[in-house]
Design an enzyme around this catalytic site. Structure first.
Site, mmCIF file in Angstrom:
data_model
loop_
_atom_site.group_PDB
_atom_site.id
_atom_site.type_symbol
_atom_site.label_atom_id
_atom_site.label_comp_id
_atom_site.label_asym_id
_atom_site.label_seq_id
_atom_site.Cartn_x
_atom_site.Cartn_y
_atom_site.Cartn_z
ATOM 1 N N ARG A 138 56.082 43.704 73.580
ATOM 2 C CA ARG A 138 55.635 42.506 72.881
ATOM 3 C C ARG A 138 54.186 42.239 73.282
ATOM 4 N NH1 ARG A 138 59.484 42.920 69.931
ATOM 5 N NH2 ARG A 138 61.155 41.412 69.632
ATOM 6 N N GLU B 31 50.738 37.551 65.966
ATOM 7 C CA GLU B 31 51.066 38.726 65.152
ATOM 8 C C GLU B 31 51.312 38.257 63.722
ATOM 9 O OE1 GLU B 31 53.480 41.859 67.139
ATOM 10 O OE2 GLU B 31 54.765 41.527 65.386
ATOM 11 N N HIS C 283 53.958 46.379 64.040
ATOM 12 C CA HIS C 283 55.319 46.163 64.558
ATOM 13 C C HIS C 283 56.336 47.052 63.829
ATOM 14 C CE1 HIS C 283 57.777 42.952 66.854
ATOM 15 N NE2 HIS C 283 58.497 44.054 66.740
HETATM 16 C C1 DGY Z 1 63.214 44.110 68.113
HETATM 17 O O1 DGY Z 1 64.341 44.532 67.836
HETATM 18 O O2 DGY Z 1 63.014 43.359 69.073
HETATM 19 C C2 DGY Z 1 62.097 44.532 67.245
HETATM 20 O O3 DGY Z 1 60.882 44.168 67.787
HETATM 21 C C3 DGY Z 1 62.239 43.971 65.849
HETATM 22 O O4 DGY Z 1 62.439 42.619 65.923
#
Ligand code: DGY
Length: 318
Positions: free
Chosen positions: A236, A265, A284
């Site tokens: 993240r 983001e 992402h």
């Molecule tokens: C997750 O599964 O955490 C991915 O980042 C998609 O949300």
């Protein structure tokens, strides 16, 4: 009984989710922009289907007196106030496991792209300046045999390590708890974070975003890395300090970085990181394959229905 579900973002392009929702007796209340539709009647909402990382706050959950479940499409639930859900007695379900391979694959795609100048090379090869092959140009970092440091040796970190075996890479890892399976299967060695940063040629960030991991990689940590290192964030955005990353890339300390995630983001379109050539940036895509998304859809809808029908939620984190 028709269940009333507040659904965040537009899931219509995802045929699997739409099909599964259509099969159940569910009425959807849309939340397509950053706020729910103004005429949303929160008093009737039985469930929240969290899709697209909108925040599920304490305030939102408290607004819905009938709320029985928050079902998340994805494994990372840092956008859901889990403490509040716990206090309010609202189960939260996520989709672990199904996306480990896909996310590990993408971590490797980022690592290899950054190490070997794949994105810059692609742009150059298409541009007007590529008129002659030059053997001294765009030299990358040798992946085979390099030391891989994995921060966060959970399910995804393990899969990232597994893929390193084929490249003959010794593996260091940093994790809150010891991962005996990774040590036995992959020969991975658990070390302190500073040691991992100092010794690794490639650093993969695969930890969840928690209070403990927020800002874990800051200016001090970047400074510990080798100037030839490649660092990849498939976790993240907030696990590292983006300003420190930018300064580091600009100063030439670090060969390159790659990330699937940012904060905010998306980044504002004029953000300075977007101009950084030695940063590979993706929108992402960690778990974005059709097969994995279908698996996530099935798991998240199963969590949703279990919560609505007062059955045990199969993948309950709160
Ligand atoms: C997750 O599964 O955490 C991915 O980042 C998609 O949300």
């Amino acid at each position: 009984m028709t269940w009333q579900v507040l659904i965040q973002s537009d899931v219509e392009p995802y045929v699997t989710i739409t099909r599964l929702l259509d099969q159940a007796d569910i009425e959807l209340h849309w939340w397509r922009d950053h706020e729910p539709d103004p005429d949303t009647n929160f008093d009737v909402i039985d469930a929240i289907y969290a899709y697209g990382h909108f925040s599920v706050t304490r305030e939102l959950m408290q607004k819905c007196p009938r709320l029985k479940i928050v079902a998340n499409f994805g494994v990372g639930c840092d956008h859901i106030d889990q403490e509040a859900a716990k206090e309010l007695g609202i189960p939260v379900g996520n989709t672990p496991g199904v996306l480990d391979d896909t996310t590990a694959d993408l971590t490797w795609a980022l690592l290899m792209a950054a190490a070997r100048n794949v994105v810059r090379g692609d742009h150059f090869a298409r541009g007007p300046d590529f008129l002659q092959y030059d053997p001294s140009f765009m030299l990358g970092q040798q992946i085979t045999g390099g030391i891989l440091g994995i921060v966060g040796m959970g399910r995804i970190g393990y899969q990232v390590g597994k893929r390193a075996i084929g490249f003959g890479m010794p593996i260091l890892y940093h994790n809150r708890n010891r991962n005996e399976k990774a040590e036995a299967d992959l020969g991975a060695t658990r070390v302190a974070l500073d040691e991992l940063l100092e010794r690794s040629d490639f650093i993969a960030l695969n930890m969840p975003l928690t209070d403990e991991t927020t800002g874990m990689i800051g200016a001090r940590e970047f400074a510990l890395m080798k100037s030839t290192a490649v660092v990849v964030n498939a976790a993240r955005g907030p696990v590292w300090d983006q300003d420190a990353l930018l300064a580091c890339l600009r100063s030439g300390h670090l060969h390159a970085a790659a990330t699937d995630v940012t904060y905010p983001e998306p980044l504002p379109r004029d953000h300075e990181l977007l101009a950084e050539e030695r940063l590979v940036l993706l929108p992402h895509l960690g778990s974005a394959t059709q097969q994995t998304r279908d698996g996530m859809a099935e798991m998240s809808i199963e969590n949703l229905l279990a919560g609505l029908e007062d059955r045990p939620v199969p993948n309950r984190i709160v």
